[in-house]
Design a protein around this motif. Structure first.
Motif, PDB file in Angstrom:
ATOM      1  N   GLN A 175       0.831  -1.204   0.000  1.00 11.14           N
ATOM      2  CA  GLN A 175       0.000   0.000   0.000  1.00 11.14           C
ATOM      3  C   GLN A 175       0.872   1.264   0.000  1.00 11.14           C
ATOM      4  N   TYR A 176       1.935   1.248   0.778  1.00  9.46           N
ATOM      5  CA  TYR A 176       2.861   2.386   0.826  1.00  9.46           C
ATOM      6  C   TYR A 176       3.577   2.548  -0.518  1.00  9.46           C
ATOM      7  N   ARG A 177       4.055   1.451  -1.102  1.00 11.74           N
ATOM      8  CA  ARG A 177       4.730   1.513  -2.412  1.00 11.74           C
ATOM      9  C   ARG A 177       3.782   2.043  -3.479  1.00 11.74           C
ATOM     10  N   GLN A 178       2.528   1.579  -3.443  1.00  9.92           N
ATOM     11  CA  GLN A 178       1.532   2.048  -4.395  1.00  9.92           C
ATOM     12  C   GLN A 178       1.321   3.555  -4.237  1.00  9.92           C
ATOM     13  N   CYS A 179       1.279   4.007  -2.998  1.00  9.05           N
ATOM     14  CA  CYS A 179       1.096   5.430  -2.728  1.00  9.05           C
ATOM     15  C   CYS A 179       2.227   6.242  -3.340  1.00  9.05           C
ATOM     16  N   LEU A 180       3.465   5.819  -3.120  1.00  8.54           N
ATOM     17  CA  LEU A 180       4.609   6.539  -3.677  1.00  8.54           C
ATOM     18  C   LEU A 180       4.566   6.580  -5.202  1.00  8.54           C
ATOM     19  N   GLY A 181       4.272   5.454  -5.825  1.00  6.52           N
ATOM     20  CA  GLY A 181       4.231   5.381  -7.285  1.00  6.52           C
ATOM     21  C   GLY A 181       3.103   6.206  -7.876  1.00  6.52           C
ATOM     22  N   TYR A 182       1.937   6.095  -7.291  1.00  8.32           N
ATOM     23  CA  TYR A 182       0.760   6.803  -7.793  1.00  8.32           C
ATOM     24  C   TYR A 182       0.926   8.311  -7.595  1.00  8.32           C
ATOM     25  N   ALA A 183       1.453   8.703  -6.434  1.00  2.05           N
ATOM     26  CA  ALA A 183       1.665  10.129  -6.166  1.00  2.05           C
ATOM     27  C   ALA A 183       2.689  10.719  -7.134  1.00  2.05           C
ATOM     28  N   ALA A 184       3.723   9.951  -7.468  1.00  2.00           N
ATOM     29  CA  ALA A 184       4.750  10.422  -8.402  1.00  2.00           C
ATOM     30  C   ALA A 184       4.168  10.679  -9.788  1.00  2.00           C
ATOM     31  N   LYS A 185       3.178   9.882 -10.193  1.00  2.00           N
ATOM     32  CA  LYS A 185       2.554  10.061 -11.502  1.00  2.00           C
ATOM     33  C   LYS A 185       1.612  11.260 -11.524  1.00  2.00           C
ATOM     34  N   LEU A 186       0.924  11.521 -10.413  1.00  2.00           N
ATOM     35  CA  LEU A 186      -0.106  12.556 -10.387  1.00  2.00           C
ATOM     36  C   LEU A 186       0.368  13.943  -9.976  1.00  2.00           C
ATOM     37  N   TYR A 187       1.359  14.008  -9.120  1.00  3.29           N
ATOM     38  CA  TYR A 187       1.726  15.277  -8.507  1.00  3.29           C
ATOM     39  C   TYR A 187       3.179  15.637  -8.749  1.00  3.29           C
ATOM     40  N   GLU A 188       3.474  16.924  -8.653  1.00  2.00           N
ATOM     41  CA  GLU A 188       4.838  17.421  -8.804  1.00  2.00           C
ATOM     42  C   GLU A 188       5.400  17.809  -7.447  1.00  2.00           C
ATOM     43  N   GLY A 189       6.707  17.748  -7.315  1.00  2.72           N
ATOM     44  CA  GLY A 189       7.376  18.208  -6.108  1.00  2.72           C
ATOM     45  C   GLY A 189       7.550  17.167  -5.022  1.00  2.72           C
ATOM     46  N   GLY A 190       7.146  15.950  -5.280  1.00  2.04           N
ATOM     47  CA  GLY A 190       7.237  14.911  -4.274  1.00  2.04           C
ATOM     48  C   GLY A 190       8.645  14.467  -3.945  1.00  2.04           C
ATOM     49  N   ASP A 191       9.577  14.751  -4.850  1.00  2.00           N
ATOM     50  CA  ASP A 191      10.963  14.345  -4.600  1.00  2.00           C
ATOM     51  C   ASP A 191      11.765  15.418  -3.860  1.00  2.00           C
ATOM     52  N   GLU A 192      11.112  16.528  -3.522  1.00  2.00           N
ATOM     53  CA  GLU A 192      11.767  17.581  -2.746  1.00  2.00           C
ATOM     54  C   GLU A 192      11.886  17.156  -1.287  1.00  2.00           C
ATOM     55  N   LYS A 193      12.830  17.746  -0.558  1.00  2.00           N
ATOM     56  CA  LYS A 193      13.015  17.440   0.860  1.00  2.00           C
ATOM     57  C   LYS A 193      11.798  17.889   1.659  1.00  2.00           C
ATOM     58  N   SER A 194      11.396  17.052   2.593  1.00  2.00           N
ATOM     59  CA  SER A 194      10.313  17.410   3.501  1.00  2.00           C
ATOM     60  C   SER A 194      10.915  17.890   4.821  1.00  2.00           C
ATOM     61  N   PRO A 195      10.090  18.394   5.726  1.00  2.00           N
ATOM     62  CA  PRO A 195      10.612  18.769   7.040  1.00  2.00           C
ATOM     63  C   PRO A 195      11.011  17.547   7.883  1.00  2.00           C
ATOM     64  N   ILE A 196      10.644  16.359   7.427  1.00  2.00           N
ATOM     65  CA  ILE A 196      10.959  15.132   8.144  1.00  2.00           C
ATOM     66  C   ILE A 196      12.329  14.642   7.682  1.00  2.00           C
ATOM     67  N   LYS A 197      13.249  14.533   8.604  1.00  2.00           N
ATOM     68  CA  LYS A 197      14.620  14.157   8.280  1.00  2.00           C
ATOM     69  C   LYS A 197      14.660  12.830   7.519  1.00  2.00           C
ATOM     70  N   GLY A 198      15.337  12.849   6.371  1.00  2.00           N
ATOM     71  CA  GLY A 198      15.531  11.639   5.583  1.00  2.00           C
ATOM     72  C   GLY A 198      14.361  11.245   4.706  1.00  2.00           C
TER      73      GLY A 198
END
Length: 106
Positions: A36-59
Motif C-alpha cells: 500500500q505504501y509503495r503504491q502510494c509513492l508510485g501513484y503520487a509520483a505520476k499525479l503530482y509534482e514536487g514529491g521528490d523535494e526534501k520534507s521537514p521530516i529528516k531523511g
C-alpha cells in the motif's frame, strides 16, 4: 523567586520546542515492502509534482512523508489506494493533515 520563575519559563520553552519537533516525526514507518505504501509513492509520483523535494521530516522526501502520514492516518483495516482516498470527501481532512506534515500542497 525570580530565578525560579525564570528557570520554569526556560524549561517550558525547551519542552514546547521538543514537543513540536517530536510531533513532526511521530508516525510509524510502514513495514519494508508494504504494498500500500509503495503504491502510494508510485501513484503520487505520476499525479503530482514536487514529491521528490526534501520534507521537514529528516531523511524523507515530501512524497515519502505524505504517504507515511496517509498510511498512519487511515484506519488499520483500510485496504485501498491512499492517493485516491485522499481525494475523496471522506479523505480530504486526512489529506490536509498529511499535506501539512509533509509540507507538500498545491
Amino acid at each position: 523567586m525570580q530565578s525560579i520563575r525564570t528557570a520554569l519559563t526556560g524549561a517550558l520553552l525547551v519542552l514546547a520546542a521538543g514537543t513540536s519537533a517530536l510531533a513532526a516525526t511521530d508516525y510509524n514507518k510502514p513495514p519494508a515492502g508494504d504494498a500500500q505504501y509503495r503504491q502510494c509513492l508510485g501513484y503520487a509520483a505520476k499525479l503530482y509534482e514536487g514529491g521528490d523535494e526534501k520534507s521537514p521530516i529528516k531523511g524523507q522526501t515530501k512524497a515519502q512523508a505524505w504517504c507515511t502520514c496517509m498510511w498512519n492516518e487511515t484506519p488499520d483495516d483500510f485496504k485501498g489506494n491512499l492517493v485516491t482516498f485522499a481525494e475523496t470527501r471522506k479523505g480530504k481532512e486526512t489529506n490536509k493533515i498529511c499535506e501539512k506534515h509533509s509540507d507538500w500542497s498545491e
